[in-house]
Design a protein around this motif. Structure first.
Motif, PDB file in Angstrom:
ATOM      1  N   SER A   1       0.829  -1.214   0.000  1.00  0.00           N
ATOM      2  CA  SER A   1       0.000   0.000   0.000  1.00  0.00           C
ATOM      3  C   SER A   1       0.859   1.258   0.000  1.00  0.00           C
ATOM      4  O   SER A   1       0.567   2.232  -0.689  1.00  0.00           O
ATOM      5  CB  SER A   1      -0.931   0.005   1.208  1.00  0.00           C
ATOM      6  OG  SER A   1      -1.879  -1.031   1.113  1.00  0.00           O
ATOM      7  N   THR A   2       1.925   1.235   0.797  1.00  0.00           N
ATOM      8  CA  THR A   2       2.822   2.400   0.843  1.00  0.00           C
ATOM      9  C   THR A   2       3.691   2.469  -0.401  1.00  0.00           C
ATOM     10  O   THR A   2       4.240   3.521  -0.713  1.00  0.00           O
ATOM     11  CB  THR A   2       3.732   2.330   2.083  1.00  0.00           C
ATOM     12  OG1 THR A   2       4.472   1.104   2.060  1.00  0.00           O
ATOM     13  CG2 THR A   2       2.915   2.401   3.363  1.00  0.00           C
ATOM     14  N   ASN A   3       3.828   1.332  -1.095  1.00  0.00           N
ATOM     15  CA  ASN A   3       4.708   1.221  -2.269  1.00  0.00           C
ATOM     16  C   ASN A   3       6.109   1.706  -1.925  1.00  0.00           C
ATOM     17  O   ASN A   3       6.691   2.559  -2.592  1.00  0.00           O
ATOM     18  CB  ASN A   3       4.149   2.001  -3.460  1.00  0.00           C
ATOM     19  CG  ASN A   3       4.722   1.510  -4.785  1.00  0.00           C
ATOM     20  OD1 ASN A   3       5.415   0.481  -4.836  1.00  0.00           O
ATOM     21  ND2 ASN A   3       4.445   2.228  -5.859  1.00  0.00           N
ATOM     22  N   ARG A   4       6.631   1.092  -0.881  1.00  0.00           N
ATOM     23  CA  ARG A   4       7.892   1.549  -0.295  1.00  0.00           C
ATOM     24  C   ARG A   4       8.544   0.366   0.413  1.00  0.00           C
ATOM     25  O   ARG A   4       7.846  -0.461   1.005  1.00  0.00           O
ATOM     26  CB  ARG A   4       7.584   2.650   0.704  1.00  0.00           C
ATOM     27  CG  ARG A   4       8.755   3.353   1.367  1.00  0.00           C
ATOM     28  CD  ARG A   4       8.183   4.378   2.338  1.00  0.00           C
ATOM     29  NE  ARG A   4       9.173   5.248   2.926  1.00  0.00           N
ATOM     30  CZ  ARG A   4       9.611   6.377   2.392  1.00  0.00           C
ATOM     31  NH1 ARG A   4       9.138   6.766   1.218  1.00  0.00           N
ATOM     32  NH2 ARG A   4      10.500   7.127   3.010  1.00  0.00           N
ATOM     33  N   THR A   5       9.860   0.290   0.354  1.00  0.00           N
ATOM     34  CA  THR A   5      10.579  -0.774   1.052  1.00  0.00           C
ATOM     35  C   THR A   5      11.686  -0.167   1.901  1.00  0.00           C
ATOM     36  O   THR A   5      12.445   0.688   1.432  1.00  0.00           O
ATOM     37  CB  THR A   5      11.180  -1.793   0.062  1.00  0.00           C
ATOM     38  OG1 THR A   5      10.117  -2.393  -0.685  1.00  0.00           O
ATOM     39  CG2 THR A   5      11.949  -2.884   0.801  1.00  0.00           C
ATOM     40  N   VAL A   6      11.729  -0.625   3.138  1.00  0.00           N
ATOM     41  CA  VAL A   6      12.746  -0.169   4.084  1.00  0.00           C
ATOM     42  C   VAL A   6      13.822  -1.248   4.183  1.00  0.00           C
ATOM     43  O   VAL A   6      13.527  -2.402   4.489  1.00  0.00           O
ATOM     44  CB  VAL A   6      12.142   0.094   5.473  1.00  0.00           C
ATOM     45  CG1 VAL A   6      13.222   0.550   6.450  1.00  0.00           C
ATOM     46  CG2 VAL A   6      11.025   1.125   5.379  1.00  0.00           C
ATOM     47  N   TYR A   7      15.052  -0.874   3.899  1.00  0.00           N
ATOM     48  CA  TYR A   7      16.191  -1.784   3.983  1.00  0.00           C
ATOM     49  C   TYR A   7      17.032  -1.387   5.203  1.00  0.00           C
ATOM     50  O   TYR A   7      17.271  -0.197   5.441  1.00  0.00           O
ATOM     51  CB  TYR A   7      17.070  -1.707   2.735  1.00  0.00           C
ATOM     52  CG  TYR A   7      16.366  -2.116   1.467  1.00  0.00           C
ATOM     53  CD1 TYR A   7      16.542  -3.379   0.910  1.00  0.00           C
ATOM     54  CD2 TYR A   7      15.516  -1.227   0.802  1.00  0.00           C
ATOM     55  CE1 TYR A   7      15.900  -3.754  -0.267  1.00  0.00           C
ATOM     56  CE2 TYR A   7      14.862  -1.590  -0.363  1.00  0.00           C
ATOM     57  CZ  TYR A   7      15.061  -2.854  -0.893  1.00  0.00           C
ATOM     58  OH  TYR A   7      14.412  -3.221  -2.051  1.00  0.00           O
TER      59      TYR A   7
ATOM     60  N   ILE B   1      13.630   2.114 -10.987  1.00  0.00           N
ATOM     61  CA  ILE B   1      12.477   2.860 -10.465  1.00  0.00           C
ATOM     62  C   ILE B   1      12.246   4.118 -11.296  1.00  0.00           C
ATOM     63  O   ILE B   1      13.189   4.849 -11.608  1.00  0.00           O
ATOM     64  CB  ILE B   1      12.698   3.238  -8.982  1.00  0.00           C
ATOM     65  CG1 ILE B   1      12.762   1.979  -8.110  1.00  0.00           C
ATOM     66  CG2 ILE B   1      11.572   4.151  -8.490  1.00  0.00           C
ATOM     67  CD1 ILE B   1      13.061   2.252  -6.647  1.00  0.00           C
ATOM     68  N   ASP B   2      10.994   4.360 -11.627  1.00  0.00           N
ATOM     69  CA  ASP B   2      10.617   5.582 -12.339  1.00  0.00           C
ATOM     70  C   ASP B   2       9.589   6.329 -11.496  1.00  0.00           C
ATOM     71  O   ASP B   2       8.428   5.938 -11.397  1.00  0.00           O
ATOM     72  CB  ASP B   2      10.024   5.237 -13.707  1.00  0.00           C
ATOM     73  CG  ASP B   2       9.701   6.486 -14.526  1.00  0.00           C
ATOM     74  OD1 ASP B   2       9.918   7.616 -14.020  1.00  0.00           O
ATOM     75  OD2 ASP B   2       9.230   6.337 -15.672  1.00  0.00           O
ATOM     76  N   MET B   3      10.019   7.414 -10.879  1.00  0.00           N
ATOM     77  CA  MET B   3       9.138   8.159  -9.990  1.00  0.00           C
ATOM     78  C   MET B   3       7.981   8.842 -10.730  1.00  0.00           C
ATOM     79  O   MET B   3       6.971   9.188 -10.115  1.00  0.00           O
ATOM     80  CB  MET B   3       9.934   9.213  -9.217  1.00  0.00           C
ATOM     81  CG  MET B   3      10.837   8.632  -8.146  1.00  0.00           C
ATOM     82  SD  MET B   3       9.928   7.657  -6.920  1.00  0.00           S
ATOM     83  CE  MET B   3       8.893   8.916  -6.180  1.00  0.00           C
ATOM     84  N   ALA B   4       8.120   8.998 -12.015  1.00  0.00           N
ATOM     85  CA  ALA B   4       7.054   9.656 -12.783  1.00  0.00           C
ATOM     86  C   ALA B   4       5.757   8.862 -12.755  1.00  0.00           C
ATOM     87  O   ALA B   4       4.676   9.425 -12.972  1.00  0.00           O
ATOM     88  CB  ALA B   4       7.507   9.871 -14.222  1.00  0.00           C
ATOM     89  N   VAL B   5       5.850   7.562 -12.478  1.00  0.00           N
ATOM     90  CA  VAL B   5       4.648   6.728 -12.438  1.00  0.00           C
ATOM     91  C   VAL B   5       4.376   6.169 -11.043  1.00  0.00           C
ATOM     92  O   VAL B   5       3.504   5.325 -10.861  1.00  0.00           O
ATOM     93  CB  VAL B   5       4.758   5.562 -13.452  1.00  0.00           C
ATOM     94  CG1 VAL B   5       4.846   6.102 -14.866  1.00  0.00           C
ATOM     95  CG2 VAL B   5       5.976   4.680 -13.148  1.00  0.00           C
ATOM     96  N   HIS B   6       5.112   6.624 -10.057  1.00  0.00           N
ATOM     97  CA  HIS B   6       4.985   6.067  -8.706  1.00  0.00           C
ATOM     98  C   HIS B   6       3.771   6.624  -7.970  1.00  0.00           C
ATOM     99  O   HIS B   6       3.522   7.822  -7.955  1.00  0.00           O
ATOM    100  CB  HIS B   6       6.246   6.373  -7.887  1.00  0.00           C
ATOM    101  CG  HIS B   6       6.214   5.818  -6.498  1.00  0.00           C
ATOM    102  ND1 HIS B   6       5.649   6.495  -5.439  1.00  0.00           N
ATOM    103  CD2 HIS B   6       6.654   4.634  -5.996  1.00  0.00           C
ATOM    104  CE1 HIS B   6       5.748   5.760  -4.341  1.00  0.00           C
ATOM    105  NE2 HIS B   6       6.353   4.625  -4.652  1.00  0.00           N
ATOM    106  N   LYS B   7       3.030   5.723  -7.338  1.00  0.00           N
ATOM    107  CA  LYS B   7       1.922   6.094  -6.466  1.00  0.00           C
ATOM    108  C   LYS B   7       1.978   5.228  -5.215  1.00  0.00           C
ATOM    109  O   LYS B   7       2.314   4.047  -5.288  1.00  0.00           O
ATOM    110  CB  LYS B   7       0.566   5.882  -7.158  1.00  0.00           C
ATOM    111  CG  LYS B   7       0.352   6.722  -8.413  1.00  0.00           C
ATOM    112  CD  LYS B   7       0.249   8.196  -8.077  1.00  0.00           C
ATOM    113  CE  LYS B   7       0.025   9.019  -9.351  1.00  0.00           C
ATOM    114  NZ  LYS B   7      -0.013  10.478  -9.063  1.00  0.00           N
TER     115      LYS B   7
END
Length: 541
Positions: free
Chosen positions: A43-49, A73-79
């Protein structure tokens, strides 16, 4: 003991496993880096390493992870539900062992320079690495998020610390900084996203703004919807768990949820957590609920249960507690030696470990026997009327056992400092003065460990006397041995202080210590006799 830095980069990808794995592999394959945890959120579309290593290694590991992200990764399409500024969104360095904040700031600046020079991306410094108050926090820098960056980055006020002052759509910008250990903590609610956010606004430090601050200091927060779990979360960053510990944040969320008639269904910690933070939780519930829990592992289990940390996925301490993941930091530790090896080390032709370490170990063994006697009395049906009394006594001897064990190594360490001072050069008057000062400091430090042993032991006597009056008499001999060990440890400490005082020139301190140590021996002798007399009286009844 080598330096250890923790690095916790957050990458804006939590759904594509191939991308998540590629970044993990890039970090893991960096020489000197140990990847401890990878925690993605769909849901957050995020990964913590989370990874650790020496300063040079963690900078390389972070750069290698960024290079992988730059390709994929392409931030232009990130949600996603989580606020974000760039592909490698934030990358904090955290001092863990034998490293200063200043050295971590150096790591942050090195990484910022490398990201700019090798990837040509904008980088902002934050936290202890930032020198500008208006852009010190992640929230300040990330205001407006990725969507506002194209405009902000062109202003003089928001010119990056490193890299181009133009918008890079595919990457966005990265925030690199230094902070103390931050605990990412989410409380689960069967509620709407809006209800969760309302609670977060009540709790987080900045609240709804300057006119309406929140209740908990050192807490950042927001509410969001966790699609994969079909529920909402109050998502909190605890920036100082000594100021606002985990249990306080949890209880405050529960209080607000109850006021809204919303069920709380557990919580989760994202990434790793310091052991001490979980023990804080356990101690709170032990005190609040009148529990008796002594062992570290049981306290960790209690914290997991009370917070519902396994509600979304199993919370496995050996994988999630940073000290357990790092393993023992006590390389060469005497107390971690097998018994035979310790005895042979004492018997070797070396001055350490010597009488001071043995005295500390005797004290720990004496407290351990007292703990055993309490354990063998508590919780048994025939001694049930004594449970309330043992609950008060047992934690005291158990804590003393834990406090005394580190002094076994501490005594050897202070002796080494004195020996190192002896090896200092004395070719000139200046060198001789430096050496002499180091020797005097070494002698004084060498008295501190046995002095600590004495204080810890003599605090125990009233507890041991009470234990002798009520304990399971089947363990009387164990308590007798324990008491004898404790008294002998005080004599051992006395002898060690006395020999070090011979070379001390601070007459006032010398006389003060001599007086205190003689009194300590008297207290120990008296305490021993009181314990033995109490046991003897019970045997004769």
């Amino acid at each position: 003991m080598h330096q250890v830095v923790e690095c916790v980069p957050n990458f804006s990808e939590g759904r594509d496993q191939k991308v998540i794995d590629a970044i993990a592999t890039a970090i893991r394959d960096t020489v000197g880096c140990t990847l401890l945890d990878v925690d993605p959120g769909a849901s957050t579309n995020r990964t913590v390493y989370t990874f650790v290593g020496d300063p040079e290694a963690v900078v390389k590991g972070a750069l290698n992870g960024a290079k992988a992200a730059h390709r994929l990764i392409d931030m232009a399409v990130h949600k996603g539900e989580h606020p974000r500024l760039g592909a490698m969104d934030v990358c904090p360095f955290i001092p863990v062992r034998d490293i200063t904040v200043a050295e971590c700031v150096s790591c942050a600046k090195q990484l910022g320079h490398l990201l700019a020079s090798e990837l040509d991306v904008p980088v902002y410094l934050y936290g202890a690495a930032s020198s500008r108050d208006y852009r010190k926090t992640v929230a300040q820098i990330r205001a407006g998020e990725y969507e506002a960056l194209a405009t902000r980055i062109k202003t003089a006020e928001w010119e990056p610390d490193f890299g181009p002052s133009n918008f890079v759509p595919q990457w966005g910008a990265t925030m690199v900084g230094v902070r103390q250990f931050l605990i990412a903590y989410n409380v689960n609610l069967i509620a709407t996203k809006e209800q969760a956010h309302r609670i977060a606004l009540n709790i987080r430090e900045r609240g709804r703004g300057k006119s309406e601050p929140g209740r908990l200091p050192a807490v950042q927060g927001m509410g969001w919807w966790l699609e994969e779990a079909n529920m909402a979360q109050v998502s909190l960053n605890l920036t100082d768990h000594d100021v606002t510990p985990i249990h306080l944040a949890y209880e405050e969320v529960c209080k607000d949820a109850a006021a809204l008639s919303l069920p709380v269904v557990g919580s989760e910690i994202v990434g790793l957590v310091p052991l001490r933070a979980l023990l804080q939780v356990a101690e709170f519930y032990i005190k609040r609920d009148g529990l008796l829990v002594l062992e570290e592992g049981q306290k960790v289990r209690l914290a997991i249960s009370k917070l519902g940390l396994s509600s979304l996925k199993p919370f496995v301490p050996k994988e999630r507690v940073i000290e357990y993941r790092l393993g023992s930091t006590s390389s060469g530790s005497l107390v971690r030696l097998p018994t035979e090896s310790f005895v042979r080390a004492v018997g070797a032709r070396t001055p350490a470990p010597g009488g001071g370490s043995v005295a500390a170990l005797l004290a720990a063994l004496g407290a351990a026997l007292g703990t055993m006697v309490g354990q063998m009395t508590y919780g048994k049906r025939q001694f049930e009327p004594l449970d309330a009394t043992i609950r008060q006594l047992l934690p005291i001897v158990h804590d003393a056992m834990n406090n005394l064990l580190p002094l076994v190594d501490a005594d050897a360490a202070t002796f080494k400092q004195y020996m190192d001072a002896l090896k200092l050069p004395k070719r000139t008057a200046e060198e001789e003065a430096v050496r002499d000062q180091a020797l005097q400091e070494g002698l004084l430090k060498a008295t501190q460990v046995p002095y600590s042993v004495v204080k810890e032991v003599n605090y125990l006597w009233p507890t041991l006397v009470q234990l002798a009056r009520v304990c399971n008499m089947g363990t009387a001999s164990d308590l007798q041995v324990g008491a004898r060990c404790l008294e002998t440890s005080v004599w051992g400490a006395y002898y060690n202080v006395a020999i070090n005082l011979q070379g001390l020139r601070d007459t006032a301190r010398k006389e003060e210590l001599e007086t205190e140590m003689k009194e300590a021996v008297r207290v120990a002798q008296e305490g021993l006799q009181m314990v033995l007399s109490a046991l003897a009286q019970r045997k004769n009844e």
